[in-house]
Design a protein around this motif. Structure first.
Motif, PDB file in Angstrom:
ATOM      1  N   TYR A  86      12.864   8.004  12.059  1.00  0.00           N
ATOM      2  CA  TYR A  86      12.324   6.859  12.793  1.00  0.00           C
ATOM      3  C   TYR A  86      12.069   5.743  11.778  1.00  0.00           C
ATOM      4  O   TYR A  86      12.015   5.980  10.567  1.00  0.00           O
ATOM      5  CB  TYR A  86      11.043   7.225  13.556  1.00  0.00           C
ATOM      6  CG  TYR A  86       9.981   7.893  12.716  1.00  0.00           C
ATOM      7  CD1 TYR A  86       8.882   7.187  12.240  1.00  0.00           C
ATOM      8  CD2 TYR A  86      10.073   9.241  12.399  1.00  0.00           C
ATOM      9  CE1 TYR A  86       7.900   7.801  11.476  1.00  0.00           C
ATOM     10  CE2 TYR A  86       9.104   9.870  11.634  1.00  0.00           C
ATOM     11  CZ  TYR A  86       8.015   9.140  11.174  1.00  0.00           C
ATOM     12  OH  TYR A  86       7.061   9.752  10.401  1.00  0.00           O
ATOM     13  N   ARG A  87      11.955   4.530  12.282  1.00  0.00           N
ATOM     14  CA  ARG A  87      11.941   3.368  11.394  1.00  0.00           C
ATOM     15  C   ARG A  87      10.576   2.682  11.395  1.00  0.00           C
ATOM     16  O   ARG A  87       9.881   2.652  12.411  1.00  0.00           O
ATOM     17  CB  ARG A  87      13.006   2.366  11.830  1.00  0.00           C
ATOM     18  CG  ARG A  87      14.423   2.918  11.858  1.00  0.00           C
ATOM     19  CD  ARG A  87      15.373   1.922  12.499  1.00  0.00           C
ATOM     20  NE  ARG A  87      14.892   1.543  13.833  1.00  0.00           N
ATOM     21  CZ  ARG A  87      15.233   0.432  14.465  1.00  0.00           C
ATOM     22  NH1 ARG A  87      16.073  -0.424  13.894  1.00  0.00           N
ATOM     23  NH2 ARG A  87      14.752   0.159  15.669  1.00  0.00           N
ATOM     24  N   MET A  88      10.234   2.132  10.231  1.00  0.00           N
ATOM     25  CA  MET A  88       9.036   1.310  10.101  1.00  0.00           C
ATOM     26  C   MET A  88       9.437  -0.084   9.639  1.00  0.00           C
ATOM     27  O   MET A  88      10.417  -0.254   8.915  1.00  0.00           O
ATOM     28  CB  MET A  88       8.049   1.943   9.130  1.00  0.00           C
ATOM     29  CG  MET A  88       7.391   3.204   9.668  1.00  0.00           C
ATOM     30  SD  MET A  88       6.305   4.035   8.459  1.00  0.00           S
ATOM     31  CE  MET A  88       5.030   2.776   8.196  1.00  0.00           C
ATOM     32  N   VAL A 129       2.899  -7.860   1.047  1.00  0.00           N
ATOM     33  CA  VAL A 129       3.646  -6.968   1.936  1.00  0.00           C
ATOM     34  C   VAL A 129       2.814  -6.630   3.170  1.00  0.00           C
ATOM     35  O   VAL A 129       1.635  -6.276   3.064  1.00  0.00           O
ATOM     36  CB  VAL A 129       4.032  -5.655   1.213  1.00  0.00           C
ATOM     37  CG1 VAL A 129       4.853  -4.754   2.129  1.00  0.00           C
ATOM     38  CG2 VAL A 129       4.802  -5.955  -0.070  1.00  0.00           C
ATOM     39  N   LEU A 130       3.449  -6.747   4.339  1.00  0.00           N
ATOM     40  CA  LEU A 130       2.865  -6.302   5.602  1.00  0.00           C
ATOM     41  C   LEU A 130       3.675  -5.109   6.107  1.00  0.00           C
ATOM     42  O   LEU A 130       4.903  -5.144   6.079  1.00  0.00           O
ATOM     43  CB  LEU A 130       2.904  -7.418   6.650  1.00  0.00           C
ATOM     44  CG  LEU A 130       2.174  -8.715   6.327  1.00  0.00           C
ATOM     45  CD1 LEU A 130       2.383  -9.735   7.448  1.00  0.00           C
ATOM     46  CD2 LEU A 130       0.681  -8.473   6.107  1.00  0.00           C
ATOM     47  N   VAL A 131       2.999  -4.085   6.568  1.00  0.00           N
ATOM     48  CA  VAL A 131       3.665  -2.886   7.075  1.00  0.00           C
ATOM     49  C   VAL A 131       3.113  -2.573   8.461  1.00  0.00           C
ATOM     50  O   VAL A 131       1.910  -2.594   8.683  1.00  0.00           O
ATOM     51  CB  VAL A 131       3.436  -1.674   6.141  1.00  0.00           C
ATOM     52  CG1 VAL A 131       4.162  -0.441   6.682  1.00  0.00           C
ATOM     53  CG2 VAL A 131       3.906  -1.987   4.726  1.00  0.00           C
ATOM     54  N   ASP A 132       4.016  -2.289   9.400  1.00  0.00           N
ATOM     55  CA  ASP A 132       3.609  -1.852  10.743  1.00  0.00           C
ATOM     56  C   ASP A 132       3.505  -0.330  10.767  1.00  0.00           C
ATOM     57  O   ASP A 132       4.482   0.370  10.490  1.00  0.00           O
ATOM     58  CB  ASP A 132       4.636  -2.281  11.799  1.00  0.00           C
ATOM     59  CG  ASP A 132       4.707  -3.787  11.993  1.00  0.00           C
ATOM     60  OD1 ASP A 132       3.736  -4.472  11.621  1.00  0.00           O
ATOM     61  OD2 ASP A 132       5.722  -4.265  12.517  1.00  0.00           O
ATOM     62  N   LEU A 159       7.192   1.950   1.866  1.00  0.00           N
ATOM     63  CA  LEU A 159       7.221   1.046   0.715  1.00  0.00           C
ATOM     64  C   LEU A 159       8.347   1.439  -0.243  1.00  0.00           C
ATOM     65  O   LEU A 159       9.086   0.591  -0.740  1.00  0.00           O
ATOM     66  CB  LEU A 159       5.874   1.071  -0.005  1.00  0.00           C
ATOM     67  CG  LEU A 159       4.691   0.435   0.736  1.00  0.00           C
ATOM     68  CD1 LEU A 159       3.387   0.729   0.015  1.00  0.00           C
ATOM     69  CD2 LEU A 159       4.888  -1.070   0.882  1.00  0.00           C
ATOM     70  N   ASP A 160       8.468   2.739  -0.489  1.00  0.00           N
ATOM     71  CA  ASP A 160       9.505   3.217  -1.403  1.00  0.00           C
ATOM     72  C   ASP A 160      10.900   2.906  -0.855  1.00  0.00           C
ATOM     73  O   ASP A 160      11.764   2.393  -1.581  1.00  0.00           O
ATOM     74  CB  ASP A 160       9.330   4.716  -1.616  1.00  0.00           C
ATOM     75  CG  ASP A 160      10.418   5.297  -2.494  1.00  0.00           C
ATOM     76  OD1 ASP A 160      10.500   4.919  -3.678  1.00  0.00           O
ATOM     77  OD2 ASP A 160      11.206   6.129  -1.995  1.00  0.00           O
ATOM     78  N   ARG A 161      11.121   3.183   0.422  1.00  0.00           N
ATOM     79  CA  ARG A 161      12.459   2.999   0.990  1.00  0.00           C
ATOM     80  C   ARG A 161      12.788   1.538   1.265  1.00  0.00           C
ATOM     81  O   ARG A 161      13.948   1.199   1.465  1.00  0.00           O
ATOM     82  CB  ARG A 161      12.600   3.853   2.245  1.00  0.00           C
ATOM     83  CG  ARG A 161      12.481   5.330   1.907  1.00  0.00           C
ATOM     84  CD  ARG A 161      12.859   6.249   3.017  1.00  0.00           C
ATOM     85  NE  ARG A 161      12.747   7.644   2.587  1.00  0.00           N
ATOM     86  CZ  ARG A 161      12.980   8.683   3.366  1.00  0.00           C
ATOM     87  NH1 ARG A 161      13.347   8.498   4.642  1.00  0.00           N
ATOM     88  NH2 ARG A 161      12.842   9.911   2.901  1.00  0.00           N
ATOM     89  N   ALA A 162      11.761   0.686   1.271  1.00  0.00           N
ATOM     90  CA  ALA A 162      12.014  -0.750   1.374  1.00  0.00           C
ATOM     91  C   ALA A 162      12.333  -1.356   0.012  1.00  0.00           C
ATOM     92  O   ALA A 162      12.626  -2.551  -0.083  1.00  0.00           O
ATOM     93  CB  ALA A 162      10.799  -1.449   1.984  1.00  0.00           C
ATOM     94  N   GLY A 163      12.274  -0.528  -1.036  1.00  0.00           N
ATOM     95  CA  GLY A 163      12.587  -1.017  -2.372  1.00  0.00           C
ATOM     96  C   GLY A 163      11.423  -1.643  -3.102  1.00  0.00           C
ATOM     97  O   GLY A 163      11.613  -2.222  -4.178  1.00  0.00           O
ATOM     98  N   GLU A 164      10.214  -1.517  -2.549  1.00  0.00           N
ATOM     99  CA  GLU A 164       9.041  -2.068  -3.234  1.00  0.00           C
ATOM    100  C   GLU A 164       8.624  -1.143  -4.372  1.00  0.00           C
ATOM    101  O   GLU A 164       8.764   0.074  -4.287  1.00  0.00           O
ATOM    102  CB  GLU A 164       7.887  -2.256  -2.240  1.00  0.00           C
ATOM    103  CG  GLU A 164       8.174  -3.262  -1.153  1.00  0.00           C
ATOM    104  CD  GLU A 164       8.494  -4.645  -1.687  1.00  0.00           C
ATOM    105  OE1 GLU A 164       7.770  -5.117  -2.602  1.00  0.00           O
ATOM    106  OE2 GLU A 164       9.467  -5.264  -1.218  1.00  0.00           O
ATOM    107  N   LYS A 165       8.096  -1.761  -5.416  1.00  0.00           N
ATOM    108  CA  LYS A 165       7.706  -0.998  -6.596  1.00  0.00           C
ATOM    109  C   LYS A 165       6.223  -1.201  -6.887  1.00  0.00           C
ATOM    110  O   LYS A 165       5.709  -2.306  -6.816  1.00  0.00           O
ATOM    111  CB  LYS A 165       8.524  -1.445  -7.824  1.00  0.00           C
ATOM    112  CG  LYS A 165      10.034  -1.333  -7.638  1.00  0.00           C
ATOM    113  CD  LYS A 165      10.484   0.115  -7.425  1.00  0.00           C
ATOM    114  CE  LYS A 165      11.992   0.214  -7.282  1.00  0.00           C
ATOM    115  NZ  LYS A 165      12.434   1.609  -6.992  1.00  0.00           N
ATOM    116  N   GLY A 166       5.561  -0.101  -7.220  1.00  0.00           N
ATOM    117  CA  GLY A 166       4.178  -0.197  -7.649  1.00  0.00           C
ATOM    118  C   GLY A 166       4.099  -0.762  -9.062  1.00  0.00           C
ATOM    119  O   GLY A 166       5.131  -1.028  -9.681  1.00  0.00           O
TER     120      GLY A 166
END
Length: 388
Positions: A86-88, A129-132, A159-166
């Motif tokens: 499923y997608r976020m 970043v906004l996440v639903d 966050l990881d699969r969107a390519g965002e990095k900590g």
């Protein structure tokens, strides 16, 4: 209890699909078809059942048409990322530079777009970043039951699969604060700091006074999903839908209005109804070990607890308490119980909001909130002193 919970999960799983109204309408239609071959009384009953099926079918068709218009008018502004079937939805803008990326989470079970005014201010100064959460905003419903623990894992995965990095600075308001603290506990290696905006403390649920509105919330949200499923939308939403061809005035693009339109889909109410079962004495007892963040569990993570000095805006809670002494005790409880979050980290600090603001201060003073977050970013960036 377990059978009731499983039944509620199955119901929310079904009602969270916008086409479910047509499936429900088939039930009286099929029953009516079995009646029309009988005597006069059965034929009358069959006609009545067909009338009910027709009304439900028309309402469901109205809802599906409405949802179709909204999808065209308001496509996802960010990316849809798969988190395991499923997608976020993740909206990320701005440049992080050497500083951590900021991730915002609103209260209740609202979509991330509820914090768009803060995001719009922040994206010029930081990576924002906004996440639903699943079921909210543009995200898919996801599996049921919804829990804070599961959504913390889903947030980190998205966050990881969107390519965002900590590293990240997690910012959460109210129930969203509890989620962000939970996520930080699970992956402290990814988190540079935590800003909790008047967060929801589990102690308030487990040991606090009974709050009728909160107790009724899962039921009320389920009823709201049913109303939407059969086309009983708010009048304002219907007016907006008629302008979905692009002729709407500027107010149609107000972030709060956009989110309200998107969350007319039944998945939003069903997901919220599911997770808010957690905010009950029974729910927090069952899920508390995975939900709560206990004293010292965040180590030396920089943590800011941002909340009003008093309980401005909480009159609807305290007016229900007739005994003045009991009312004073309730007020004291809610003012102090949220301080428990400070004990989660050895570097927890208290920040008061501007005078006269209440629990909704992120909406009222977004500039103040962004300034507080920016101050933490400065402390977490390169050259910042390291904990000893």
């Amino acid at each position: 209890m377990r059978s009731g919970t499983r039944a509620a999960d199955a119901m929310h799983r079904l009602l969270g699909r916008d086409w479910a109204g047509l499936a429900v309408a088939l039930l009286p239609a099929a029953a009516g078809a079995r009646c029309v071959t009988g005597g006069t009384g059965r034929r009358i009953l069959g006609a009545g059942l067909w009338a009910v099926a027709l009304a439900l079918g028309l309402g469901s068709s109205r809802h599906l048409t409405h949802v179709g218009r909204i999808r065209v008018r308001y496509p996802p502004p960010g990316r849809m990322v798969d988190v395991g079937g499923y997608r976020m939805h993740v909206l990320a803008e701005g440049h992080a530079g050497p500083r951590p990326t900021v991730v915002w989470m609103p209260g209740g079970h609202a979509g991330g777009y509820a914090m768009y005014p803060l995001h719009a201010l922040a994206r010029n100064q930081m990576r924002s970043v906004l996440v639903d959460r699943p079921g909210s905003g543009w995200s898919d419903p996801g599996p049921f039951p919804r829990t804070t623990a599961a959504e913390a894992v889903e947030l980190l995965t998205a966050l990881d699969r969107a390519g965002e990095k900590g590293p990240y600075v997690f910012v959460g308001h109210s129930f969203g604060g509890l989620l962000m603290a939970n996520a930080a506990r699970r992956r402290p290696d990814l988190v540079a700091g935590l800003v909790l905006l008047d967060p929801t403390p589990p102690d308030a649920v487990a040991f606090g006074p009974a709050l009728p509105a909160l107790r009724r919330a899962p039921r009320d949200l389920t009823v709201l999903a049913l109303r939407h499923l059969f086309g009983l939308h708010p009048l304002a939403a219907k007016k907006k839908a008629h302008t979905a061809d692009g002729t709407a005035d500027g107010t149609a693009d107000d972030p709060a209005q956009v989110l309200a339109m998107i969350e007319l889909r039944t998945k939003a109410s069903c997901a919220a109804a599911s997770i808010l079962r957690e905010l009950s004495p029974d729910g927090i007892t069952k899920d508390g070990w995975q939900t709560a963040v206990h004293d010292g569990e965040l180590g030396s993570l920089p943590l800011l607890l941002v909340a009003p000095r008093d309980l401005t805006g909480g009159g609807d809670i305290f007016d229900a308490v007739d005994d003045p002494e009991e009312s004073a005790r309730v007020r004291h409880f809610f003012l102090t119980v949220r301080e428990r979050f400070l004990a989660a980290s050895s570097r927890g600090e208290r920040v008061y909001t501007p005078e006269g603001t209440g629990h909704d201060f992120p909406d009222r003073v977004p500039e103040f909130v962004v300034q507080v977050v920016d101050s933490l970013l400065e402390r977490c960036g390169p050259g910042a002193p390291k904990p000893v």
